[in-house]
Write an enzyme that holds these catalytic residues in place. Sequence first.
Site, PDB file in Angstrom:
ATOM      1  N   GLU A   1     -48.532  50.614 -31.189  1.00 24.48           N
ATOM      2  CA  GLU A   1     -47.310  51.124 -30.514  1.00 24.48           C
ATOM      3  C   GLU A   1     -47.523  52.555 -30.011  1.00 24.48           C
ATOM      4  O   GLU A   1     -46.633  53.395 -30.077  1.00 24.48           O
ATOM      5  CB  GLU A   1     -46.086  51.005 -31.433  1.00 24.48           C
ATOM      6  CG  GLU A   1     -45.756  49.555 -31.697  1.00 24.48           C
ATOM      7  CD  GLU A   1     -44.282  49.269 -31.897  1.00 24.48           C
ATOM      8  OE1 GLU A   1     -43.433  50.033 -31.436  1.00 24.48           O
ATOM      9  OE2 GLU A   1     -43.999  48.230 -32.514  1.00 24.48           O
TER      10      GLU A   1
ATOM     11  N   SER B   1     -54.208  53.065 -24.147  1.00 25.87           N
ATOM     12  CA  SER B   1     -53.312  54.234 -24.042  1.00 25.87           C
ATOM     13  C   SER B   1     -52.833  54.404 -22.609  1.00 25.87           C
ATOM     14  O   SER B   1     -51.676  54.761 -22.366  1.00 25.87           O
ATOM     15  CB  SER B   1     -54.054  55.499 -24.484  1.00 25.87           C
ATOM     16  OG  SER B   1     -54.490  55.369 -25.815  1.00 25.87           O
TER      17      SER B   1
HETATM   18  C1  LIG Z   1     -53.900  45.428 -34.949  1.00 26.10           C
HETATM   19  C2  LIG Z   1     -53.345  45.868 -33.621  1.00 26.10           C
HETATM   20  C3  LIG Z   1     -52.117  45.382 -33.195  1.00 26.10           C
HETATM   21  C4  LIG Z   1     -51.648  45.691 -31.919  1.00 26.10           C
HETATM   22  N1  LIG Z   1     -50.504  45.085 -31.439  1.00 26.10           N
HETATM   23  C5  LIG Z   1     -50.196  45.208 -30.106  1.00 26.10           C
HETATM   24  C6  LIG Z   1     -49.163  44.420 -29.519  1.00 26.10           C
HETATM   25  O1  LIG Z   1     -48.463  43.657 -30.187  1.00 26.10           O
HETATM   26  N2  LIG Z   1     -48.965  44.511 -28.179  1.00 26.10           N
HETATM   27  C7  LIG Z   1     -49.700  45.337 -27.387  1.00 26.10           C
HETATM   28  O2  LIG Z   1     -49.471  45.380 -26.189  1.00 26.10           O
HETATM   29  N3  LIG Z   1     -50.668  46.127 -27.931  1.00 26.10           N
HETATM   30  C8  LIG Z   1     -50.942  46.067 -29.257  1.00 26.10           C
HETATM   31  N4  LIG Z   1     -51.954  46.820 -29.803  1.00 26.10           N
HETATM   32  C9  LIG Z   1     -52.708  47.728 -28.947  1.00 26.10           C
HETATM   33  C10 LIG Z   1     -52.477  49.181 -29.313  1.00 26.10           C
HETATM   34  O3  LIG Z   1     -51.205  49.586 -28.893  1.00 26.10           O
HETATM   35  C11 LIG Z   1     -53.644  49.974 -28.669  1.00 26.10           C
HETATM   36  O4  LIG Z   1     -54.786  49.694 -29.449  1.00 26.10           O
HETATM   37  C12 LIG Z   1     -53.366  51.450 -28.604  1.00 26.10           C
HETATM   38  O5  LIG Z   1     -52.322  51.726 -27.702  1.00 26.10           O
HETATM   39  C13 LIG Z   1     -54.607  52.241 -28.203  1.00 26.10           C
HETATM   40  O6  LIG Z   1     -55.265  51.675 -27.119  1.00 26.10           O
HETATM   41  P1  LIG Z   1     -56.837  51.418 -27.193  1.00 26.10           P
HETATM   42  O7  LIG Z   1     -57.119  50.678 -28.453  1.00 26.10           O
HETATM   43  O8  LIG Z   1     -57.276  50.798 -25.933  1.00 26.10           O
HETATM   44  O9  LIG Z   1     -57.481  52.853 -27.370  1.00 26.10           O
HETATM   45  P2  LIG Z   1     -57.829  53.882 -26.177  1.00 26.10           P
HETATM   46  O10 LIG Z   1     -56.679  54.025 -25.270  1.00 26.10           O
HETATM   47  O11 LIG Z   1     -59.147  53.508 -25.596  1.00 26.10           O
HETATM   48  O12 LIG Z   1     -57.981  55.230 -27.007  1.00 26.10           O
HETATM   49  C14 LIG Z   1     -59.134  55.517 -27.787  1.00 26.10           C
HETATM   50  C15 LIG Z   1     -58.901  56.852 -28.457  1.00 26.10           C
HETATM   51  O13 LIG Z   1     -58.723  57.881 -27.460  1.00 26.10           O
HETATM   52  C16 LIG Z   1     -57.481  58.535 -27.680  1.00 26.10           C
HETATM   53  N5  LIG Z   1     -56.923  58.898 -26.379  1.00 26.10           N
HETATM   54  C17 LIG Z   1     -56.788  58.111 -25.270  1.00 26.10           C
HETATM   55  N6  LIG Z   1     -56.224  58.788 -24.260  1.00 26.10           N
HETATM   56  C18 LIG Z   1     -55.972  60.038 -24.735  1.00 26.10           C
HETATM   57  C19 LIG Z   1     -55.382  61.199 -24.184  1.00 26.10           C
HETATM   58  N7  LIG Z   1     -54.918  61.230 -22.936  1.00 26.10           N
HETATM   59  N8  LIG Z   1     -55.292  62.301 -24.981  1.00 26.10           N
HETATM   60  C20 LIG Z   1     -55.735  62.286 -26.257  1.00 26.10           C
HETATM   61  N9  LIG Z   1     -56.307  61.205 -26.822  1.00 26.10           N
HETATM   62  C21 LIG Z   1     -56.414  60.094 -26.086  1.00 26.10           C
HETATM   63  C22 LIG Z   1     -56.616  57.544 -28.427  1.00 26.10           C
HETATM   64  O14 LIG Z   1     -55.588  58.192 -29.159  1.00 26.10           O
HETATM   65  C23 LIG Z   1     -57.648  56.887 -29.327  1.00 26.10           C
HETATM   66  O15 LIG Z   1     -57.849  57.699 -30.449  1.00 26.10           O
HETATM   67  C24 LIG Z   1     -52.392  46.575 -31.104  1.00 26.10           C
HETATM   68  C25 LIG Z   1     -53.592  47.122 -31.567  1.00 26.10           C
HETATM   69  C26 LIG Z   1     -54.071  46.770 -32.815  1.00 26.10           C
HETATM   70  C27 LIG Z   1     -55.396  47.341 -33.263  1.00 26.10           C
END
Ligand SMILES: Cc1cc2nc3c(=O)[nH]c(=O)nc-3n(C[C@H](O)[C@H](O)[C@H](O)COP(=O)(O)OP(=O)(O)OC[C@H]3O[C@@H](n4cnc5c(N)ncnc54)[C@H](O)[C@@H]3O)c2cc1C
Length: 381
Positions: free
Chosen positions: A363, A132
């Site tokens: 996304e 994120s």
């Molecule tokens: C199957 C899959 C396909 C994907 N495809 C791509 C791709 O093609 N390219 C790419 O670059 N990425 C891709 N992603 C990555 C995806 O965009 C990220 O998983 C997503 O942005 C969340 O990041 P994270 O998993 O590190 O969760 P984190 O950022 O660690 O978040 C964990 C939780 O905390 C919450 N959170 C974090 N910060 C805050 C805040 N400030 N306020 C409130 N809640 C918060 C989040 O909403 C989530 O619920 C993909 C992910 C998956 C699982």
Amino acid sequence: MLDFTLTPEQAELRAQAHDFAVNVMRPVARHYDNTGEWATPVYNKAWDLGFLQALVPKSCGGPGKTQVEEALVCEELAWGCGGLYTSIMANGLGITPILIAGSDDQKKQWLTKLVEAPVFAAFSLSEPNAGSDAGGMTCRAELKGDKYIINGTKCYCTNGGYADFYTLFASTNPDKGARGTSCIVVPRDTPGLKIGKALDKMGQRASNQVELHFENAEVPAANLLGKEGMGFIIAMKTLDQTRAAVAAGGVGVARAAFEIALDYAKTRIQFGQPIFSNQAISFMLADMSKKIEASRLLTWQAAWMTDNNIKNSKQSAIAKTFATDTAMEVSTDAVQILGGNGYSRDFLVEKCMRDAKLLQIYEGTNQIQRLVIAKEIQQGN
Ligand SMILES: Cc1cc2nc3c(=O)[nH]c(=O)nc-3n(C[C@H](O)[C@H](O)[C@H](O)COP(=O)(O)OP(=O)(O)OC[C@H]3O[C@@H](n4cnc5c(N)ncnc54)[C@H](O)[C@@H]3O)c2cc1C
């Protein structure tokens, strides 16, 4: 003046996508969901029909579809299979940084590849410690002479295991944080790039996500899109544009689950009458229908704004959140309406429920979308 009428060409495109979903995707959806194999025959056919390269502009020999048209196609593809839809939709995501920031020569260099063959592109922003908070990325691209030397690890790169090239976001100036990031096109055969193993997932199992490991990987400096430091803006603009296609995916998955639940409710007899006769069930279905219709309108609005060069950060975040939350709610309710059958793999609704979950995460999670919406309304937008 408002008009929701599709042009004859758009109606034909939607019918073609629906036909593809019915005849090509649905028959193999369960197979690819079970095995997680890469569905080459499906993607080849999607390319024949122009869906895989839909956003490639006519100037590069592509179909030059608009975002509204992309949304029409994506709804049907996600109706067919959430996982296969993601592979096709993510090709648009992978090339959008080039559409936004590429020079004419760069567009020709990279985008014509998608016209010549069923080639995949992949968008690589996320890192193990920067999801994120994408601006906190540590992947580094250092300019040395006429080359960038790239070091670091990216993750969750959709289509990454099969992509011909990556639109990579890396830091060219770590002192500047998000403003020090840049977007560079990285060819698959770059020495020093190692592709990790595929992610094993709950849903959308036909799609492919991998880690990318860069160890002194050398890329021509000419592969920089726009200017150094523009990477974060390119990423955010990309996501503003492509979130309508994710929202459309939410509409498609929700519609698939809804249709099965409606049919089941009308034919399943308990206590001597169809279960639809119970207001508890018919009102669930009415709410499902209501949310799907609203989701589609929000999706079309966000896509139309992109097509008309109107800033849509708020509307695309609203559409993405509303439509993908709808997909989760509707598919969960569909499982409930089918009772024990809903929990069985003999029916598609359990797959819709698993596929829907990812739409709320990728996304930009739906929590992050709410942050975007909150920031926009605070600023009076
Ligand atoms: C199957 C899959 C396909 C994907 N495809 C791509 C791709 O093609 N390219 C790419 O670059 N990425 C891709 N992603 C990555 C995806 O965009 C990220 O998983 C997503 O942005 C969340 O990041 P994270 O998993 O590190 O969760 P984190 O950022 O660690 O978040 C964990 C939780 O905390 C919450 N959170 C974090 N910060 C805050 C805040 N400030 N306020 C409130 N809640 C918060 C989040 O909403 C989530 O619920 C993909 C992910 C998956 C699982």
